[in-house]
Design a protein around this motif. Structure first.
Motif, PDB file in Angstrom:
ATOM      1  N   VAL A   1      -0.136   6.366   5.462  1.00 13.84           N
ATOM      2  CA  VAL A   1      -0.849   5.194   4.948  1.00 13.84           C
ATOM      3  C   VAL A   1      -0.907   4.226   6.121  1.00 13.84           C
TER       4      VAL A   1
ATOM      5  N   SER B   1       2.248   2.403   7.840  1.00 12.52           N
ATOM      6  CA  SER B   1       3.517   2.930   7.331  1.00 12.52           C
ATOM      7  C   SER B   1       4.596   2.991   8.415  1.00 12.52           C
TER       8      SER B   1
ATOM      9  N   ASP C   1      -3.583  11.833   2.266  1.00  9.73           N
ATOM     10  CA  ASP C   1      -4.103  10.792   3.144  1.00  9.73           C
ATOM     11  C   ASP C   1      -5.600  10.609   2.919  1.00  9.73           C
ATOM     12  N   ASP C   2      -6.232   9.795   3.765  1.00 11.17           N
ATOM     13  CA  ASP C   2      -7.658   9.516   3.589  1.00 11.17           C
ATOM     14  C   ASP C   2      -8.547  10.713   3.917  1.00 11.17           C
TER      15      ASP C   2
ATOM     16  N   GLU D   1       2.621   1.631  -3.430  1.00 13.66           N
ATOM     17  CA  GLU D   1       1.657   2.097  -4.440  1.00 13.66           C
ATOM     18  C   GLU D   1       1.371   3.586  -4.265  1.00 13.66           C
ATOM     19  N   HIS D   2       1.230   4.016  -3.024  1.00 13.75           N
ATOM     20  CA  HIS D   2       0.973   5.424  -2.719  1.00 13.75           C
ATOM     21  C   HIS D   2       2.129   6.297  -3.208  1.00 13.75           C
TER      22      HIS D   2
ATOM     23  N   ASP E   1       0.823  -1.212   0.000  1.00 18.63           N
ATOM     24  CA  ASP E   1       0.000   0.000   0.000  1.00 18.63           C
ATOM     25  C   ASP E   1       0.855   1.260   0.000  1.00 18.63           C
ATOM     26  N   LEU E   2       1.904   1.263   0.827  1.00 21.06           N
ATOM     27  CA  LEU E   2       2.780   2.429   0.882  1.00 21.06           C
ATOM     28  C   LEU E   2       3.522   2.606  -0.440  1.00 21.06           C
TER      29      LEU E   2
ATOM     30  N   LEU F   1       0.633  13.048  -2.523  1.00 19.16           N
ATOM     31  CA  LEU F   1       0.796  12.202  -1.331  1.00 19.16           C
ATOM     32  C   LEU F   1      -0.249  12.592  -0.288  1.00 19.16           C
TER      33      LEU F   1
ATOM     34  N   SER G   1       2.607   9.185  -6.726  1.00 14.19           N
ATOM     35  CA  SER G   1       3.073  10.575  -6.744  1.00 14.19           C
ATOM     36  C   SER G   1       4.189  10.787  -7.758  1.00 14.19           C
TER      37      SER G   1
END
Length: 142
Positions: free
Chosen positions: A84, A87, A108-109, A10-11, A7-8, A106, A15
Motif C-alpha cells: 500500500v 506502508s 495491490d493495485d 483498512e487494507h 490506508d494500510l 491482500l 482481509s
C-alpha cells in the motif's frame, strides 16, 4: 484527513485481520529490510502457485508455512505489512487472525497478492510475492 496508516489498516482489515496496533520499524528488522530479504537473488520459494490460479487455498498454504516458521504466535498474532502506498514509512502492524481472515484479499493495485508477515521477535518472515508467472510463498530466517 486520511493517512497512509489509515490506508494500510483498512487494507489489512479488508482481509479479515484484526488490527491490534501500529508498531513501526523499531526494533528491526524494518519493513524495507524484510522486502529486500524477500527479493534476494538467491531466494527460493517455500511453495508456489500460478498467478492465474484459484485463490481458494492461499490462506491455508501461507498459514502452514507461517506457523512452521514461528511467525504466528500461539495467540494468532504477528506483525505484517502489505503493498500500500506509504506502508514502508508506517512500518509493521500487529494483527490477529480471525475466523474471517483470508490473506488472498491482500492485493495491490495490480490485483496481485503482496505482503510480508514477521514474527514478533523479528527472526523470521513469511510472505507472498508475485513473480513473473507465479506467486511465491517465501519463508526466511533473518
Amino acid at each position: 484527513m486520511r493517512t497512509t496508516s489509515d490506508d494500510l489498516i483498512e487494507h489489512l482489515r479488508g482481509s479479515g485481520l484484526e488490527v491490534v496496533a501500529v508498531v513501526g520499524n523499531e526494533p528491526g528488522p524494518s519493513v524495507e529490510d524484510a522486502w529486500r530479504a524477500m527479493a534476494g537473488f538467491e531466494v527460493e520459494p517455500s511453495a508456489s502457485f500460478p498467478l492465474d490460479a484459484d485463490r481458494a487455498g492461499v490462506q491455508g498454504l501461507w498459514l502452514e508455512h507461517a506457523r512452521r516458521g514461528g511467525v504466528v504466535g500461539d495467540d494468532g498474532t504477528f506483525l505484517i505489512t502489505a503493498v500500500v502506498t506509504g506502508s514502508w514509512e508506517v512500518g509493521w502492524v500487529r494483527v490477529r487472525l480471525t475466523e474471517a481472515t483470508d490473506v488472498s484479499r491482500l492485493i495491490d493495485d495490480q490485483r496481485r497478492i503482496e505482503f510480508i508477515a514477521r514474527s514478533a521477535s523479528g527472526d523470521h518472515i513469511c510472505g507472498i510475492t508475485a513473480e513473473e508467472y507465479d506467486y511465491w510463498v517465501v519463508s526466511l530466517a533473518l
